[in-house]
Design a protein around this motif. Structure first.
Motif, PDB file in Angstrom:
ATOM      1  N   LEU A   1       0.812  -1.229   0.000  1.00 14.42           N
ATOM      2  CA  LEU A   1       0.000   0.000   0.000  1.00 14.42           C
ATOM      3  C   LEU A   1       0.839   1.269   0.000  1.00 14.42           C
ATOM      4  O   LEU A   1       0.288   2.368   0.122  1.00 14.42           O
ATOM      5  N   LYS A   2       2.162   1.098  -0.095  1.00 12.72           N
ATOM      6  CA  LYS A   2       3.078   2.244  -0.114  1.00 12.72           C
ATOM      7  C   LYS A   2       2.927   3.097   1.142  1.00 12.72           C
ATOM      8  O   LYS A   2       2.855   4.336   1.090  1.00 12.72           O
ATOM      9  N   LEU A   3       2.878   2.407   2.292  1.00 10.22           N
ATOM     10  CA  LEU A   3       2.738   3.058   3.586  1.00 10.22           C
ATOM     11  C   LEU A   3       3.937   2.727   4.460  1.00 10.22           C
ATOM     12  O   LEU A   3       4.541   1.665   4.300  1.00 10.22           O
TER      13      LEU A   3
ATOM     14  N   ALA B   1      -6.163   5.654   9.526  1.00 14.15           N
ATOM     15  CA  ALA B   1      -7.164   5.047   8.651  1.00 14.15           C
ATOM     16  C   ALA B   1      -7.324   5.877   7.379  1.00 14.15           C
ATOM     17  O   ALA B   1      -7.502   5.321   6.284  1.00 14.15           O
ATOM     18  N   ASP B   2      -7.241   7.199   7.503  1.00 11.06           N
ATOM     19  CA  ASP B   2      -7.363   8.068   6.326  1.00 11.06           C
ATOM     20  C   ASP B   2      -6.213   7.844   5.353  1.00 11.06           C
ATOM     21  O   ASP B   2      -6.423   7.781   4.138  1.00 11.06           O
TER      22      ASP B   2
ATOM     23  N   SER C   1      -6.727   6.430   1.623  1.00 18.56           N
ATOM     24  CA  SER C   1      -6.270   7.279   0.535  1.00 18.56           C
ATOM     25  C   SER C   1      -5.287   6.529  -0.367  1.00 18.56           C
ATOM     26  O   SER C   1      -5.403   6.571  -1.600  1.00 18.56           O
ATOM     27  N   SER C   2      -4.339   5.834   0.241  1.00 16.74           N
ATOM     28  CA  SER C   2      -3.367   5.065  -0.529  1.00 16.74           C
ATOM     29  C   SER C   2      -4.052   3.947  -1.307  1.00 16.74           C
ATOM     30  O   SER C   2      -3.763   3.734  -2.492  1.00 16.74           O
ATOM     31  N   TYR C   3      -4.969   3.264  -0.651  1.00 15.17           N
ATOM     32  CA  TYR C   3      -5.717   2.184  -1.300  1.00 15.17           C
ATOM     33  C   TYR C   3      -6.499   2.708  -2.510  1.00 15.17           C
ATOM     34  O   TYR C   3      -6.417   2.140  -3.604  1.00 15.17           O
TER      35      TYR C   3
ATOM     36  N   THR D   1      -5.992  -4.980  -2.559  1.00 13.64           N
ATOM     37  CA  THR D   1      -7.248  -5.140  -1.819  1.00 13.64           C
ATOM     38  C   THR D   1      -7.036  -5.990  -0.573  1.00 13.64           C
ATOM     39  O   THR D   1      -7.519  -5.650   0.514  1.00 13.64           O
ATOM     40  N   ASN D   2      -6.306  -7.080  -0.718  1.00 18.13           N
ATOM     41  CA  ASN D   2      -6.019  -7.945   0.428  1.00 18.13           C
ATOM     42  C   ASN D   2      -5.225  -7.197   1.493  1.00 18.13           C
ATOM     43  O   ASN D   2      -5.522  -7.296   2.686  1.00 18.13           O
TER      44      ASN D   2
END
Length: 197
Positions: free
Chosen positions: A38-40, A48-49, A53-55, A86-87
């Motif tokens: 998710l590039k986090l 959560a935001d 946002s990344s998703y 998604t997973n």
């Protein structure tokens, strides 16, 4: 030895059985880093935001309509990547799944056998007492009590999440394991309450 209180009388043998009830396993087995997907940053307390946002941004990039001119092999790869995204989001958006995933990545996964030992008999007794209260409130359709129990449990979850964020921040893995096990029990209590409200 028998543990007694006004809600429930249980034997030590029954508590041992409860301690072996499998906690939900969210182990990725492949050790794929869902934060990376998710590039986090790999932080328990990622917002959560930020996750959403990344998703959403990744799914917009991976949408099939944007790749209609690519080969079928490339389209299949993109679809598989979208499935991974998604997973990853489905795991990371829930604190109990996110903490289990972080432990997996650190090589310190929870096991079914260790979960009850990590939390101890007193904690398991507390969980059983709470389940008894929930059962009684559900039997009597006492929505007010169920709402109160839900609020109390949400406060427990928030407290454990704060402690988990700190444990991961300072790399206190034994504490993170214990708190993750507790969070999974509190999450199951939350699911029970939601089913009755």
């Amino acid at each position: 030895m028998i543990y007694m209180n006004k809600f429930v009388c249980i034997s030590q043998r029954r508590l041992r059985r409860l301690s072996r009830i499998p906690l939900q396993s969210f182990s990725s087995k492949t050790k794929e880093d869902y934060f990376h997907v998710l590039k986090l940053p790999r932080n328990f307390d990622v917002s959560a935001d930020d996750m959403k946002s990344s998703y959403m941004e990744l799914m917009k990039e991976l949408h099939p309509d944007r790749h209609t001119l690519k080969s079928s092999e490339e389209q299949e790869e993109i679809a598989q990547h979208a499935s991974k995204v998604t997973n990853a989001y489905q795991i990371l958006k829930f604190p109990h799944k996110r903490s289990s995933h972080m432990l997996d990545l650190l090589g310190s996964s929870l096991t079914e056998e260790s979960s009850g030992e990590l939390v101890g008999f007193d904690f398991l007794n507390t969980v059983m007492e709470l389940r008894e209260k929930i059962f009684d409130a559900g039997e009597h359709e006492n929505k007010e009590l169920l709402n109160d129990l839900s609020k109390e449990n949400q406060a427990r979850i928030e407290s454990v999440c704060e402690d988990l964020a700190n444990a991961f921040r300072i790399q206190d893995i034994p504490t993170a394991q214990k708190l993750t096990a507790k969070l999974q029990y509190w999450n199951r209590i939350n699911e029970s309450l939601r089913s009755l409200l």
